[in-house]
Enzyme design. Structure first.
Site, PDB file in Angstrom:
ATOM      1  N   GLU A  44      55.777  88.787  47.116  1.00  0.00           N
ATOM      2  CA  GLU A  44      56.237  88.307  47.795  1.00  0.00           C
ATOM      3  C   GLU A  44      56.151  88.381  49.013  1.00  0.00           C
ATOM      4  O   GLU A  44      56.549  89.944  49.488  1.00  0.00           O
ATOM      5  CB  GLU A  44      57.697  87.038  48.405  1.00  0.00           C
ATOM      6  CG  GLU A  44      57.434  85.809  49.413  1.00  0.00           C
ATOM      7  CD  GLU A  44      58.055  85.234  50.081  1.00  0.00           C
ATOM      8  OE1 GLU A  44      59.398  85.854  49.242  1.00  0.00           O
ATOM      9  OE2 GLU A  44      58.819  84.240  50.634  1.00  0.00           O
ATOM     10  N   ASP A  96      55.184  96.702  54.300  1.00  0.00           N
ATOM     11  CA  ASP A  96      54.036  96.296  54.856  1.00  0.00           C
ATOM     12  C   ASP A  96      52.671  96.349  53.641  1.00  0.00           C
ATOM     13  O   ASP A  96      52.672  97.477  53.044  1.00  0.00           O
ATOM     14  CB  ASP A  96      53.107  97.831  56.194  1.00  0.00           C
ATOM     15  CG  ASP A  96      51.623  96.847  56.980  1.00  0.00           C
ATOM     16  OD1 ASP A  96      50.924  96.717  56.077  1.00  0.00           O
ATOM     17  OD2 ASP A  96      51.734  96.127  58.189  1.00  0.00           O
ATOM     18  N   ASP A 118      50.233  85.482  59.839  1.00  0.00           N
ATOM     19  CA  ASP A 118      49.925  85.139  61.164  1.00  0.00           C
ATOM     20  C   ASP A 118      47.932  84.688  60.903  1.00  0.00           C
ATOM     21  O   ASP A 118      47.655  85.403  60.631  1.00  0.00           O
ATOM     22  CB  ASP A 118      49.869  86.211  61.883  1.00  0.00           C
ATOM     23  CG  ASP A 118      51.964  86.671  61.883  1.00  0.00           C
ATOM     24  OD1 ASP A 118      52.877  85.874  61.548  1.00  0.00           O
ATOM     25  OD2 ASP A 118      52.375  87.842  61.488  1.00  0.00           O
ATOM     26  N   LYS A 122      41.724  85.909  67.269  1.00  0.00           N
ATOM     27  CA  LYS A 122      40.751  86.094  68.286  1.00  0.00           C
ATOM     28  C   LYS A 122      39.598  87.132  66.411  1.00  0.00           C
ATOM     29  O   LYS A 122      39.769  87.661  65.916  1.00  0.00           O
ATOM     30  CB  LYS A 122      41.525  87.105  68.777  1.00  0.00           C
ATOM     31  CG  LYS A 122      41.744  86.564  70.177  1.00  0.00           C
ATOM     32  CD  LYS A 122      42.056  87.229  70.757  1.00  0.00           C
ATOM     33  CE  LYS A 122      42.740  86.508  71.902  1.00  0.00           C
ATOM     34  NZ  LYS A 122      43.755  87.308  72.692  1.00  0.00           N
ATOM     35  N   THR A 190      58.475  76.629  52.055  1.00  0.00           N
ATOM     36  CA  THR A 190      59.074  77.564  52.993  1.00  0.00           C
ATOM     37  C   THR A 190      60.184  77.148  54.639  1.00  0.00           C
ATOM     38  O   THR A 190      59.558  76.432  54.253  1.00  0.00           O
ATOM     39  CB  THR A 190      58.195  78.895  53.327  1.00  0.00           C
ATOM     40  OG1 THR A 190      57.176  78.428  54.356  1.00  0.00           O
ATOM     41  CG2 THR A 190      57.177  78.911  51.844  1.00  0.00           C
TER      42      THR A 190
HETATM   43  C1  LIG Z   1      54.971  83.489  60.176  1.00  0.00           C
HETATM   44  S1  LIG Z   1      56.110  84.458  59.389  1.00  0.00           S
HETATM   45  C2  LIG Z   1      55.991  83.671  57.572  1.00  0.00           C
HETATM   46  C3  LIG Z   1      57.460  83.834  57.497  1.00  0.00           C
HETATM   47  C4  LIG Z   1      57.195  82.437  55.784  1.00  0.00           C
HETATM   48  N1  LIG Z   1      56.486  83.388  54.405  1.00  0.00           N
HETATM   49  C5  LIG Z   1      57.684  80.932  55.884  1.00  0.00           C
HETATM   50  O1  LIG Z   1      56.429  81.051  55.409  1.00  0.00           O
HETATM   51  O2  LIG Z   1      58.446  80.697  56.158  1.00  0.00           O
HETATM   52  C6  LIG Z   1      54.926  85.790  58.835  1.00  0.00           C
HETATM   53  C7  LIG Z   1      55.919  87.282  58.160  1.00  0.00           C
HETATM   54  O3  LIG Z   1      55.021  87.491  57.635  1.00  0.00           O
HETATM   55  C8  LIG Z   1      55.592  88.708  58.185  1.00  0.00           C
HETATM   56  N2  LIG Z   1      54.348  90.112  57.755  1.00  0.00           N
HETATM   57  C9  LIG Z   1      53.039  89.597  58.819  1.00  0.00           C
HETATM   58  N3  LIG Z   1      51.988  91.334  58.969  1.00  0.00           N
HETATM   59  C10 LIG Z   1      52.300  91.569  57.533  1.00  0.00           C
HETATM   60  C11 LIG Z   1      52.647  92.829  57.290  1.00  0.00           C
HETATM   61  N4  LIG Z   1      51.675  93.212  57.299  1.00  0.00           N
HETATM   62  N5  LIG Z   1      52.838  93.609  55.712  1.00  0.00           N
HETATM   63  C12 LIG Z   1      54.518  92.686  56.086  1.00  0.00           C
HETATM   64  N6  LIG Z   1      55.209  91.527  56.330  1.00  0.00           N
HETATM   65  C13 LIG Z   1      54.164  91.217  57.719  1.00  0.00           C
HETATM   66  C14 LIG Z   1      55.919  88.668  59.502  1.00  0.00           C
HETATM   67  O4  LIG Z   1      56.828  89.719  60.035  1.00  0.00           O
HETATM   68  C15 LIG Z   1      56.985  87.412  59.563  1.00  0.00           C
HETATM   69  O5  LIG Z   1      58.013  87.946  58.780  1.00  0.00           O
END
Ligand SMILES: C[S@@+](CC[C@H](N)C(=O)[O-])C[C@H]1O[C@@H](n2cnc3c(N)ncnc32)[C@H](O)[C@@H]1O
Length: 251
Positions: A44, A96, A118, A122, A190
């Site tokens: 995940e 990451d 996210d 932009k 989620t």
């Molecule tokens: C909007 S949240 C969604 C969390 C979860 N997947 C949900 O649907 O409830 C996005 C998550 O992805 C993580 N995230 C964003 N970019 C990432 C990256 N490049 N590597 C690891 N985690 C990342 C953020 O820290 C955040 O916890």
């Protein structure tokens, strides 16, 4: 959005050592065997607070689920939840998504989950979207042939843009929908999804399958982004206009 740093973060992280993988590179190519002979390894990407992680792991005890999250404050909550549920088939990496290939060997992963990433709306940030071609190629390299990536988002502009990227990168798309829960709740929700559903928002979902045609990192240079603008990709501007008009009508 990054969460506020949790109080006592360090000691809380330490208490989660049983489910933390601090040296993921060492397991590259041998995840399944190293953690007890699982049938498959699923990953995940960006698990957040881990509601989905815990429910998916509980639903498939023969599969090792590895969750990657870069925000330690979110990760600690996900790990505490998994521990509180006594799950033995889930592990977490503080890391990451960008370095997926350092953690997993080519074709090692049977399934990827990408939920509510996210949107980076932009155009200049388009490369940061987790469905941009540079990421899709990383995923394809680590996925087995016929393996799949399950993607969900509330953000329709991002979704439509992502459909274009998957298609151009040679993935087979299945079950593409703009309203996953139209006829009642489907699958495991989620944390973000549960909130959006409660607000009456529609959820987009697709399954992208790796085929011979799917581009991997081995295919060389990643092409320039096709149409970086989310606004162009779908009626985002239109929806902004509609919202602005609704506000105007109310005032
Ligand atoms: C909007 S949240 C969604 C969390 C979860 N997947 C949900 O649907 O409830 C996005 C998550 O992805 C993580 N995230 C964003 N970019 C990432 C990256 N490049 N590597 C690891 N985690 C990342 C953020 O820290 C955040 O916890």
């Amino acid at each position: 959005m990054r969460m506020r740093r949790k109080p006592n973060l360090e000691p809380r992280l330490e208490k989660c050592a049983a489910v933390t993988v601090g040296n993921p590179e060492e397991y590259r190519g041998r995840w399944r065997e190293s953690f007890g002979g699982f049938e498959a390894v699923h990953v995940e990407l960006g698990c957040g607070k881990g509601r989905f992680t815990a429910d998916v792991a509980a639903s498939a005890p023969d599969v090792l689920l590895v969750a990657i999250e870069r925000d330690p404050s979110a990760l600690v909550m996900a790990m505490e939840l998994a521990l509180s549920r006594g799950l033995s088939n889930v592990r977490f990496i503080l890391g990451d998504v960008n370095t997926l290939g350092e953690f997993f060997a080519p074709c090692e992963i049977g399934r990827l989950y990408l939920n509510f990433p996210d949107p980076w709306p932009k155009s200049r940030d388009a490369k940061l979207r987790l469905t941009a071609p540079n990421f899709l190629r990383r995923y394809a390299s680590s996925l087995s042939m016929g393996g799949e990536l399950q993607f969900k988002t509330d953000n329709t502009p991002l979704f439509d843009w992502s459909v274009e990227q998957f298609s151009a990168e040679g993935w087979e798309l299945r079950g593409v929908t703009h309203d996953l829960h139209a006829n009642g709740l489907v699958g495991i929700l989620t944390g973000y999804e549960a909130k959006f559903v409660a607000q009456g928002q529609k959820i987009n979902r697709l399954v992208a399958v790796k085929r011979e045609s799917t581009k991997t990192l081995a295919d060389g240079e990643v092409p320039r982004l096709r149409n970086a603008s989310l606004c162009d990709a779908r009626g985002y501007e239109e929806s902004l206009e509609t919202n602005a008009k609704k506000k105007e009508d109310r005032s």
